[in-house]
Design an enzyme around this catalytic site. Structure first.
Site, PDB file in Angstrom:
ATOM      1  CE1 TYR A 284      51.037  50.313  32.921  1.00  0.00           C
ATOM      2  CE2 TYR A 284      50.485  52.353  31.808  1.00  0.00           C
ATOM      3  CZ  TYR A 284      51.411  51.554  32.423  1.00  0.00           C
ATOM      4  OH  TYR A 284      52.688  51.972  32.543  1.00  0.00           O
TER       5      TYR A 284
ATOM      6  CE1 TYR B  88      56.857  52.011  27.103  1.00  0.00           C
ATOM      7  CE2 TYR B  88      58.936  53.207  27.073  1.00  0.00           C
ATOM      8  CZ  TYR B  88      57.953  52.531  27.767  1.00  0.00           C
ATOM      9  OH  TYR B  88      58.059  52.395  29.119  1.00  0.00           O
TER      10      TYR B  88
ATOM     11  CG  HIS C 146      60.097  48.690  31.618  1.00  0.00           C
ATOM     12  ND1 HIS C 146      59.504  47.677  32.346  1.00  0.00           N
ATOM     13  CD2 HIS C 146      59.180  49.699  31.573  1.00  0.00           C
ATOM     14  CE1 HIS C 146      58.287  48.047  32.708  1.00  0.00           C
ATOM     15  NE2 HIS C 146      58.056  49.276  32.261  1.00  0.00           N
ATOM     16  N   GLY C 147      61.996  47.447  33.980  1.00  0.00           N
ATOM     17  CA  GLY C 147      61.996  46.206  34.769  1.00  0.00           C
ATOM     18  C   GLY C 147      61.502  45.051  33.896  1.00  0.00           C
TER      19      GLY C 147
ATOM     20  CG  ASP D 127      14.882  47.582  40.271  1.00  0.00           C
ATOM     21  OD1 ASP D 127      15.183  48.243  41.282  1.00  0.00           O
ATOM     22  OD2 ASP D 127      15.096  47.967  39.100  1.00  0.00           O
TER      23      ASP D 127
HETATM   24  C1  SPV Z   1      19.411  49.765  37.219  1.00  0.00           C
HETATM   25  O1  SPV Z   1      20.455  49.247  36.803  1.00  0.00           O
HETATM   26  O2  SPV Z   1      18.857  49.416  38.261  1.00  0.00           O
HETATM   27  C2  SPV Z   1      18.802  50.877  36.478  1.00  0.00           C
HETATM   28  C3  SPV Z   1      19.054  50.986  35.035  1.00  0.00           C
HETATM   29  O3  SPV Z   1      18.055  51.618  37.066  1.00  0.00           O
HETATM   30  S1  SPV Z   1      17.757  50.205  34.236  1.00  0.00           S
HETATM   31  O4  SPV Z   1      17.675  48.838  34.741  1.00  0.00           O
HETATM   32  O5  SPV Z   1      18.043  50.247  32.829  1.00  0.00           O
HETATM   33  O6  SPV Z   1      16.528  50.917  34.560  1.00  0.00           O
HETATM   34 MG    MG Z   2      17.550  51.061  38.988  1.00  0.00          MG
END
Ligand code: SPV
Ligand code: MG
Length: 431
Positions: free
Chosen positions: A43, A75, A89-90, A204
């Site tokens: 935390y 605690y 404690h604060g 991608d």
């Molecule tokens: C990404 O997050 O781009 C990855 C993981 O490569 S996956 O999408 O599961 O391939």
């Molecule tokens: Mg990836």
């Protein structure tokens, strides 16, 4: 003589701590608890001093009679062990997630006897400056870079959240929840190729180039301190990868994960529905070794991602690649699967761990999302990446808002679903 207990979790002493000790001293013998690293990272900020250094620092303060280690953030145990007359404690922990800690102190004092003394939290420019210095220090490359390796040693599972902008970085940095009376937060950030590309409206397929990916990382780094794991796709040409390793290290990125595919990379979640080619073990090992040779620091990690299960090449192939990649110098292994059932991930981890107890294992439970962190940890997993959930929750929310405004020709109808900007900007730090 009465016993007075207070717990510290700081690397720098400021007026607020001195004030607490002065007030405590008026009540009796002062015992300071130094919160253990494991409890502290759940935390508070990540420690820049070791526990021993923190203990010495607290011992040297005027008015401190004894320093003990508090192992748990709650605690209950420490109060049972010490039976103090007072816990001091604060008054800044009455609201928000930290109130879980206050509740535990009240509960323990009720049980064993003793009183909670709260003093006004010191809010002056000196205290704010100390806070800022601590934060700035943690965002420096040398601190950030090594933090992932430190976390792997400290945590049963390093919980990692996908980020693709300053704002998502802030969410990963600052989200804290109280669960089972304890506080929790994410440990690290994943700069996903899928979500970074999607945020830019691109597929991608390694189309978003490294300069653009570095820009995203820089945006995240500007406003966070947590360690970053970069999704490095295939790593590209080995001749380019070695330069990128240097750049990432210099920036303070902690790890790059490269996957053993070649040619036009497609996202793994497509599996065998699209044409994807796995690299040969020899080529991929050569890429890993070249990266490790290029690396200048001890801390940076090159993690090898195995696509054998995604591409249905079988468990034996996945395992033999894993051992070969470790032999070639990989600092960790990521095993991926698109099955709903985590069985093949468990099988891989168990078989890998029979021979290799040390090398960190990384998993991305997007498809096998019913599995818990605890179960993964039992099978030897060290890093769990929630790779795309922020993007997938934000996109439908934005799309439905856009549709509703279009349908109503005004924004009144969507307003109740929106967070007021005043609330959003409370997350954003001002200097
Ligand atoms: C990404 O997050 O781009 C990855 C993981 O490569 S996956 O999408 O599961 O391939
Ligand atoms: Mg990836």
């Amino acid at each position: 003589m009465k016993k007075v207990y207070t717990c510290f979790c700081t690397d720098i002493i400021h007026d607020g701590h001195i004030n607490i000790i002065e007030e405590a001293h008026k009540l009796g013998k002062v015992i300071v608890g130094a919160l253990s690293d494991e409890a502290l990272i759940r935390y508070n900020r990540f420690p820049t001093k070791t526990l021993d250094e923190r203990i010495k620092m607290y011992e040297n303060m005027d008015g401190v009679d004894e320093v003990v280690i508090q192992h748990d953030m709650l605690y209950d145990d420490i109060v049972e062990q010490l039976r103090p007359d007072y816990v001091i404690h604060g008054d800044n922990w009455a609201q928000g997630p930290e109130s879980a800690l206050r509740d535990s102190a009240v509960r323990a004092l009720d049980k064993w006897g003793g009183e909670l003394v709260e003093i006004e939290y010191t809010r002056n420019s000196d205290v704010q400056k100390v806070d800022r210095i601590l934060k700035e220090k943690l965002s420096m490359p040398e601190y950030r870079r090594r933090r992932l390796r430190q976390l792997v040693k400290m945590c049963p599972v390093v919980k990692t959240l996908e980020v693709h902008s300053g704002l998502t970085g802030i969410i990963a940095e600052k989200t804290v929840v109280a669960r089972d009376g304890k506080l929790d937060q994410f440990d690290a950030m994943w700069v996903s190729s899928l979500c970074d590309s999607t945020a830019k409206g691109k597929p991608d397929i390694e189309l978003v180039d490294m300069s653009s990916r570095l820009r995203t990382i820089d945006d995240v780094m500007e406003v966070t301190t947590k360690p970053i794991i970069l999704d490095g796709d295939t790593g590209g040409l080995t001749e380019h990868f070695v330069y990128n390793v240097r750049t990432l290290e210099r920036m303070g990125v902690s790890a790059v994960i490269i996957e053993d595919k070649t040619g036009l990379k497609k996202n793994s979640l497509f599996g065998t529905e699209v044409v994807q080619t796995q690299d040969t073990i020899e080529n991929f090992c050569a890429k890993i070794s070249a990266g490790k040779n290029a690396q200048l620091t001890e801390e940076f990690m090159i993690i090898a991602r195995i696509e054998s299960l995604i591409l249905e090449q079988g468990m034996e192939d996945a395992l033999s690649r894993a051992f070969a990649y470790v032999e070639a110098g990989a600092d960790g292994i990521m095993i991926h699967s698109r099955k709903k059932d985590p069985a093949e991930i468990f099988e891989f981890c168990d078989k890998f761990r029979e021979k290799d107890k040390e090398t960190p294992i990384v998993v991305v439970p997007t498809s096998f999302n019913s599995v818990t962190e605890e179960e993964l940890s039992e099978h030897g997993v060290n890093i769990v990446i929630y790779a795309n959930q922020l993007t997938r929750s934000a996109f439908p929310a934005m799309q439905s808002t856009a549709m509703e405004i279009l349908q109503c020709h005004r924004a009144l109808e969507v307003d109740s679903k929106l967070m007021p900007f005043k609330e959003i900007i409370t997350l954003i730090d001002e200097l």
